[in-house]
Design a protein around this motif. Structure first.
Motif, mmCIF file in Angstrom:
data_model
loop_
_atom_site.group_PDB
_atom_site.id
_atom_site.type_symbol
_atom_site.label_atom_id
_atom_site.label_comp_id
_atom_site.label_asym_id
_atom_site.label_seq_id
_atom_site.Cartn_x
_atom_site.Cartn_y
_atom_site.Cartn_z
ATOM 1 N N THR A 155 0.809 -1.220 0.000
ATOM 2 C CA THR A 155 0.000 0.000 0.000
ATOM 3 C C THR A 155 0.838 1.264 0.000
ATOM 4 N N ILE A 156 2.113 1.170 0.383
ATOM 5 C CA ILE A 156 2.955 2.370 0.478
ATOM 6 C C ILE A 156 4.139 2.333 -0.482
ATOM 7 N N MET A 157 4.390 1.202 -1.105
ATOM 8 C CA MET A 157 5.529 1.074 -2.013
ATOM 9 C C MET A 157 5.070 0.486 -3.334
ATOM 10 N N PRO A 158 5.737 0.837 -4.433
ATOM 11 C CA PRO A 158 5.443 0.167 -5.709
ATOM 12 C C PRO A 158 5.872 -1.287 -5.664
ATOM 13 N N ALA A 159 5.405 -2.051 -6.640
ATOM 14 C CA ALA A 159 5.659 -3.494 -6.629
ATOM 15 C C ALA A 159 7.143 -3.801 -6.698
ATOM 16 N N TRP A 160 7.906 -3.044 -7.498
ATOM 17 C CA TRP A 160 9.328 -3.334 -7.622
ATOM 18 C C TRP A 160 10.066 -3.090 -6.312
ATOM 19 N N ALA A 161 9.629 -2.094 -5.530
ATOM 20 C CA ALA A 161 10.278 -1.829 -4.246
ATOM 21 C C ALA A 161 10.016 -2.955 -3.260
ATOM 22 N N VAL A 162 8.813 -3.533 -3.308
ATOM 23 C CA VAL A 162 8.512 -4.671 -2.440
ATOM 24 C C VAL A 162 9.438 -5.837 -2.756
ATOM 25 N N VAL A 163 9.645 -6.093 -4.042
ATOM 26 C CA VAL A 163 10.538 -7.182 -4.441
ATOM 27 C C VAL A 163 11.978 -6.872 -4.027
ATOM 28 N N SER A 164 12.378 -5.605 -4.081
ATOM 29 C CA SER A 164 13.722 -5.229 -3.644
ATOM 30 C C SER A 164 13.919 -5.502 -2.156
ATOM 31 N N VAL A 165 12.882 -5.262 -1.364
ATOM 32 C CA VAL A 165 12.974 -5.551 0.069
ATOM 33 C C VAL A 165 13.155 -7.048 0.292
ATOM 34 N N ILE A 166 12.454 -7.852 -0.490
ATOM 35 C CA ILE A 166 12.599 -9.298 -0.375
ATOM 36 C C ILE A 166 14.020 -9.718 -0.764
ATOM 37 N N LEU A 220 28.175 -13.837 -2.517
ATOM 38 C CA LEU A 220 27.035 -14.632 -2.052
ATOM 39 C C LEU A 220 25.782 -13.769 -1.929
ATOM 40 N N ALA A 221 25.956 -12.547 -1.448
ATOM 41 C CA ALA A 221 24.812 -11.652 -1.305
ATOM 42 C C ALA A 221 24.214 -11.306 -2.669
ATOM 43 N N GLY A 222 25.073 -11.123 -3.676
ATOM 44 C CA GLY A 222 24.559 -10.836 -5.011
ATOM 45 C C GLY A 222 23.739 -11.985 -5.563
ATOM 46 N N ALA A 223 24.257 -13.215 -5.423
ATOM 47 C CA ALA A 223 23.495 -14.377 -5.875
ATOM 48 C C ALA A 223 22.198 -14.527 -5.084
ATOM 49 N N ALA A 224 22.260 -14.293 -3.766
ATOM 50 C CA ALA A 224 21.051 -14.393 -2.945
ATOM 51 C C ALA A 224 20.035 -13.324 -3.327
ATOM 52 N N ALA A 225 20.516 -12.133 -3.688
ATOM 53 C CA ALA A 225 19.598 -11.074 -4.104
ATOM 54 C C ALA A 225 18.875 -11.441 -5.396
ATOM 55 N N VAL A 226 19.575 -12.111 -6.307
ATOM 56 C CA VAL A 226 18.924 -12.567 -7.543
ATOM 57 C C VAL A 226 17.832 -13.574 -7.206
ATOM 58 N N VAL A 227 18.143 -14.533 -6.336
ATOM 59 C CA VAL A 227 17.137 -15.523 -5.932
ATOM 60 C C VAL A 227 15.951 -14.837 -5.276
ATOM 61 N N GLY A 228 16.224 -13.885 -4.383
ATOM 62 C CA GLY A 228 15.141 -13.169 -3.724
ATOM 63 C C GLY A 228 14.283 -12.381 -4.694
ATOM 64 N N ALA A 229 14.917 -11.753 -5.680
ATOM 65 C CA ALA A 229 14.152 -10.980 -6.656
ATOM 66 C C ALA A 229 13.272 -11.885 -7.513
ATOM 67 N N VAL A 230 13.831 -13.016 -7.961
ATOM 68 C CA VAL A 230 13.054 -13.927 -8.805
ATOM 69 C C VAL A 230 11.884 -14.515 -8.023
ATOM 70 N N VAL A 231 12.166 -15.000 -6.813
ATOM 71 C CA VAL A 231 11.085 -15.567 -5.991
ATOM 72 C C VAL A 231 10.080 -14.498 -5.616
ATOM 73 N N GLY A 232 10.560 -13.287 -5.338
ATOM 74 C CA GLY A 232 9.644 -12.201 -5.008
ATOM 75 C C GLY A 232 8.729 -11.847 -6.169
ATOM 76 N N GLU A 233 9.265 -11.834 -7.381
ATOM 77 C CA GLU A 233 8.425 -11.563 -8.549
ATOM 78 C C GLU A 233 7.375 -12.647 -8.739
ATOM 79 N N VAL A 293 12.117 -11.534 -14.895
ATOM 80 C CA VAL A 293 12.336 -12.893 -15.360
ATOM 81 C C VAL A 293 11.575 -13.891 -14.481
ATOM 82 N N GLY A 294 11.304 -13.536 -13.227
ATOM 83 C CA GLY A 294 10.518 -14.423 -12.378
ATOM 84 C C GLY A 294 9.106 -14.618 -12.908
ATOM 85 N N ARG A 295 8.486 -13.516 -13.281
ATOM 86 C CA ARG A 295 7.145 -13.612 -13.869
ATOM 87 C C ARG A 295 7.194 -14.324 -15.207
#
Length: 280
Positions: free
Chosen positions: A135-146, A203-216, A225-227
């Protein structure tokens, strides 16, 4: 150059294993004690690699753009989200590591919860984050938090280990110079932590990719690419190679992020080695 050759060799070995198992594997999979331990080797489950490469060059739909362009655009969209999550996660991890190194009570009280945070299933956490921040962030920002949620952990743990790595003699030497905590951190602990920091950042970069894909996938964010994996998986029975094009894009995205972090490592670590040689 040596690292690049090793990477190419690893890809060649992976491709040989894929095609080798497809050539000798059973179409029904390898079953051991009633449990399938290896996947099916039929064209529906494991298409040939050249079939996937050929599918990249064909249109996504009749009269549409080639699949490789669609996958590339989706990967660039996810790369932007990954970069935002990586930066947030790295900053949070660095601040936590510094705080835990400075105050022993913070380390004892916070480190178990930092470790415990990574046991929460991301698939279950992503809808909660989307509900709280949608409700307070756009969808891409939510995925970035994940993505940041997965990225902060290796940085926090690796940086803490690096900050605690200087020998006691070095710390005592700084104290003999009447150096305070901040000067000791900047002059001694941070340079000593660099060999621990950059592997953690990779490791954090790879984990961020996983988080972004799963978040999408979990939040239904379009454009990444997740969608795309979800959309292409609907055609798995009729066009299995199309599904693998999206997954290939996600895998290459992880390699690109890790490579970009390695580029940041080169000048800093080269300078550190030069300082060590001069000191000796």
């Amino acid at each position: 150059m040596r690292k690049a050759l090793y990477a190419l060799l690893g890809l060649a070995v992976a491709a040989a294993l894929w095609e080798g198992y497809k050539a000798v594997g059973s179409p029904d999979g390898t079953v051991l004690f009633g449990v399938r331990v290896l996947p099916r080797a039929d064209d529906l489950s494991m298409p040939h690699l050249w079939t996937v490469a050929e599918r990249l060059g064909r249109p996504e739909i009749t009269g549409g753009r080639p699949v490789w362009i669609v996958v590339l655009n989706a990967c660039l969209f996810t790369l932007g989200i990954t970069a935002a999550g990586f930066v947030i996660g790295a900053l949070v991890g660095l601040l936590l590591a510094v705080a835990m190194e400075r105050f022993r009570i913070v380390e004892r009280g916070l480190l178990p919860y930092v470790i415990l945070s990574q046991t929460v299933p991301l698939v279950a956490l992503a809808p909660l984050v989307a509900g709280w921040g949608g409700t307070i962030m756009p969808a891409w920002a939510v995925v970035s938090v994940i993505a940041a949620y997965l990225a902060f952990f290796p940085v926090a743990v690796g940086m803490l280990r690096g900050l605690q790595s200087p020998p006691a003699s070095g710390v005592e030497l700084m104290r003999s110079y009447a150096a305070g905590w901040w000067r000791t951190l900047v002059k001694l602990r941070l340079p000593s932590a660099l060999p621990y920091l950059f592997p953690a950042l990779r490791l954090a970069g790879a984990a961020a990719v996983v988080g972004a894909v799963v978040g999408e996938i979990s939040t239904g964010t379009r454009g990444g690419v997740g969608r795309l994996i979800i959309e292409y998986s609907r055609e798995a029975t009729s066009d299995p190679a199309k599904v693998y094009t999206a997954m290939l894009g996600a895998a290459l995205l992880g390699l690109v992020v890790a490579g970009l972090v390695s580029l940041l490592e080169l000048p800093l670590m080269r300078h550190r080695r030069h300082v060590e040689v001069v000191t000796l």
